[in-house]
Scaffold this active site. Structure first.
Site, PDB file in Angstrom:
ATOM      1  N   VAL A  11       0.829  -1.209   0.000  1.00 32.15           N
ATOM      2  CA  VAL A  11       0.000   0.000   0.000  1.00 32.15           C
ATOM      3  C   VAL A  11       0.860   1.254   0.000  1.00 32.15           C
ATOM      4  CG1 VAL A  11      -1.721   1.327   1.290  1.00 32.15           C
ATOM      5  CG2 VAL A  11      -1.944  -1.155   1.101  1.00 32.15           C
ATOM      6  N   THR A 122      -5.303  -0.811   6.884  1.00 32.64           N
ATOM      7  CA  THR A 122      -6.629  -1.305   7.257  1.00 32.64           C
ATOM      8  C   THR A 122      -6.648  -1.552   8.758  1.00 32.64           C
ATOM      9  OG1 THR A 122      -6.905  -2.334   5.096  1.00 32.64           O
ATOM     10  CG2 THR A 122      -8.322  -3.125   6.877  1.00 32.64           C
ATOM     11  N   GLU A 151      -7.589   2.226   1.740  1.00 29.01           N
ATOM     12  CA  GLU A 151      -7.254   1.968   0.335  1.00 29.01           C
ATOM     13  C   GLU A 151      -8.149   0.843  -0.197  1.00 29.01           C
ATOM     14  OE1 GLU A 151      -5.756  -0.987  -0.749  1.00 29.01           O
ATOM     15  OE2 GLU A 151      -5.559  -1.886   1.231  1.00 29.01           O
ATOM     16  N   LYS A 207     -14.127   0.100   4.897  1.00 28.19           N
ATOM     17  CA  LYS A 207     -13.102  -0.789   4.345  1.00 28.19           C
ATOM     18  C   LYS A 207     -13.400  -2.246   4.668  1.00 28.19           C
ATOM     19  CE  LYS A 207      -9.086  -2.401   2.953  1.00 28.19           C
ATOM     20  NZ  LYS A 207      -8.708  -2.516   1.545  1.00 28.19           N
ATOM     21  N   ASN A 211     -14.650  -5.382   1.942  1.00 27.73           N
ATOM     22  CA  ASN A 211     -13.936  -6.639   1.729  1.00 27.73           C
ATOM     23  C   ASN A 211     -14.766  -7.845   2.153  1.00 27.73           C
ATOM     24  OD1 ASN A 211     -11.748  -5.442   0.570  1.00 27.73           O
ATOM     25  ND2 ASN A 211     -10.378  -5.689   2.304  1.00 27.73           N
ATOM     26  N   LEU A 253     -17.968 -13.052  -9.146  1.00 25.41           N
ATOM     27  CA  LEU A 253     -18.829 -14.226  -9.275  1.00 25.41           C
ATOM     28  C   LEU A 253     -18.136 -15.283 -10.134  1.00 25.41           C
ATOM     29  CD1 LEU A 253     -22.412 -12.691  -9.748  1.00 25.41           C
ATOM     30  CD2 LEU A 253     -21.456 -13.784  -7.694  1.00 25.41           C
ATOM     31  N   ALA A 255     -16.345 -18.814  -9.924  1.00 29.06           N
ATOM     32  CA  ALA A 255     -16.131 -19.970  -9.047  1.00 29.06           C
ATOM     33  C   ALA A 255     -14.676 -20.414  -9.110  1.00 29.06           C
ATOM     34  CB  ALA A 255     -17.050 -21.111  -9.467  1.00 29.06           C
ATOM     35  N   GLY A 260      -8.044 -15.919  -1.215  1.00 30.65           N
ATOM     36  CA  GLY A 260      -6.844 -15.804  -0.393  1.00 30.65           C
ATOM     37  C   GLY A 260      -6.342 -14.382  -0.459  1.00 30.65           C
ATOM     38  N   CYS A 263      -5.747  -9.447   2.037  1.00 31.46           N
ATOM     39  CA  CYS A 263      -6.854  -8.640   2.569  1.00 31.46           C
ATOM     40  C   CYS A 263      -8.060  -9.456   3.014  1.00 31.46           C
ATOM     41  CB  CYS A 263      -7.299  -7.609   1.526  1.00 31.46           C
ATOM     42  SG  CYS A 263      -6.071  -6.352   1.177  1.00 31.46           S
TER      43      CYS A 263
END
Length: 436
Positions: A11, A122, A151, A207, A211, A253, A255, A260, A263
């Site tokens: 970041v 974060t 961010e 934030k 996520n 969307l 699959a 992972g 964040c």
């Protein structure tokens, strides 16, 4: 504007380079002297497309420099951004704020004149309050406003995300703070980027909520993929069918083997802990975490089933190790539990990744690493596509089949069409589709 960026991780380095490219004078600060010396030589410690050229051009223009001592940069700065790591705290999943609070104390001692201190890391809701308290405790005469500016950068597309953001969230009720950060982001007004001012705690929660919601979309479509396989539906068409509804949207969307990265896993865990601390239960987010963890490990069983249920003594080729393309980031990558599961089942694992193998060796030292996909596939009883690197999207299927001991491909990213794989003689498994 003069900006001090505390932290040269993902970041901090991307943000600092982009601010410099706007025309601001930016100094990036890090305690790691080796990293700072490398940056001064033009060596970038992370893989991010375009970042090396962006850093080089702004260093050459003398808008961007690097140091281990924050004293002068903070004293001269209009805005000081805290962009240090907030990893999951070992044992309980809370965000570890050690580096944030340490930075706040050091910043306090160096402040001179009115300064806006901005948490870009974060951080849990209420962290800005504590940062402000620590600064004023260490330097009671400081003329400072503490703001939040989370961010929203995607690894692999971070520079574009910074320069063409969906939104810029600034958390402060102080008019002087709003003016400074408005000036910092003014160059983006040409792109009509919406600058959203909120209270500080609201910005911190935005934030985490963002996520967690994206992680929920990924987990939802992964569960629909499992159902699709059982009932004979095609999850890609299901995703398109629901994604065309503008209330839902098509992004996230796709699959696959589970999410992972640096964040989503960390932030969803932290959000659950924040809620528990305030006597709120986030049942949906808790379920997302549980489903995702189980899914990553289940991918090894999917490979085992594809070769008849027994991997002992067999060789599995793994293409893609990083958690997503266009990054070397291995943090919580689905490849780690997948490979670990394959090894536990007795398989020998060989792997190739375009840029992530040096990082992967730290996480998975016991496997063999190969220079290209075909070397990786040589003599393999099964090949697994884990990360959808563009380099894997147009493999020479005839050559691939010739290299393999058994023509079994498990495509965890649905890159290939089942009919094409069948035409080349492969036994082909994918995610959420009827395959042969």
């Amino acid at each position: 504007m003069r900006i001090a960026m505390i932290g040269t991780g993902y970041v901090g380095l991307v943000s600092g380079a982009c601010f410099a490219d706007f025309g601001h004078q930016v100094t990036c600060v890090d305690k790691d002297a080796g990293k700072i010396e490398a940056l001064r030589r033009g060596e970038i410690p992370i893989f991010e497309p375009g970042l090396d050229a962006l850093v080089a051009s702004n260093v050459k223009a003398k808008r961007l420099d690097f140091t281990t001592d924050l004293t002068a940069p903070v004293a001269e700065a209009d805005a000081v951004f805290i962009a240090v790591g907030t990893p999951s705290r070992r044992g309980d999943g809370h965000a570890d704020l050690t580096y944030v609070y340490s930075a706040a104390r050091e910043i306090a001692a160096a402040l001179s004149g009115f300064t806006v201190v901005v948490t870009k890391s974060t951080v849990p809701v209420g962290t800005g309050d504590e940062v402000e308290r620590l600064i004023l405790e260490a330097n009671p005469s400081a003329d400072v406003v503490v703001a939040s500016n989370p961010e929203f950068l995607r690894e692999g597309a971070a520079i574009r995300d910074f320069k063409f953001p969906d939104r810029i969230v600034v958390g402060t009720d102080d008019e002087r703070g709003r003016k400074v950060l408005g000036d910092v982001y003014r160059p983006l007004s040409l792109n009509q980027a919406p600058l959203m001012f909120t209270a500080r705690r609201t910005a911190e929660l935005i934030k985490y909520a963002a996520n967690a919601f994206l992680a929920t979309k990924i987990t939802f479509i992964n569960e629909i993929a499992d159902l699709s396989e059982k009932v004979g539906a095609d999850v890609q068409q299901v995703a398109r069918g629901i994604g065309l509804d503008n209330r839902i949207g098509s992004k996230f969307l796709h699959a696959g083997p589970g999410f992972g990265g640096s964040c989503f896993p960390k932030d969803t865990r932290a959000l659950v802990k924040i809620a528990q601390d305030h006597d709120v239960q986030l049942r949906i987010v808790e379920a997302v975490l549980g489903v995702n963890d189980i899914r990553k490990r289940a991918m090894a069983r999917k490979v085992s089933n594809a070769v008849g249920g027994n991997l002992r003594g067999k060789t599995v080729a793994v293409l893609g190790l990083t958690f997503k393309p266009d990054t070397d980031d291995m943090r919580e990558a689905p490849s780690i539990p997948l490979v670990t599961g394959l090894l536990d089942m007795g398989a020998k694992v060989r792997a190739h990744d375009p840029v992530g193998m040096e990082q992967a060796k730290k996480e998975l030292p016991e496997i063999e690493y190969c220079a290209d996909p075909y070397e990786c596939a040589r003599g393999a009883d099964a090949l697994v596509i884990v990360t959808e690197w563009v380099q894997f999207r147009a493999l020479d299927l005839a050559r691939l089949r010739a290299e393999m001991a058994q023509p079994v491909v498990v495509d965890l990213r649905n890159i290939y069409r089942p009919e094409d794989m069948a035409a080349h003689g492969f036994t082909y498994e994918s995610v959420g589709r009827v395959t042969t």
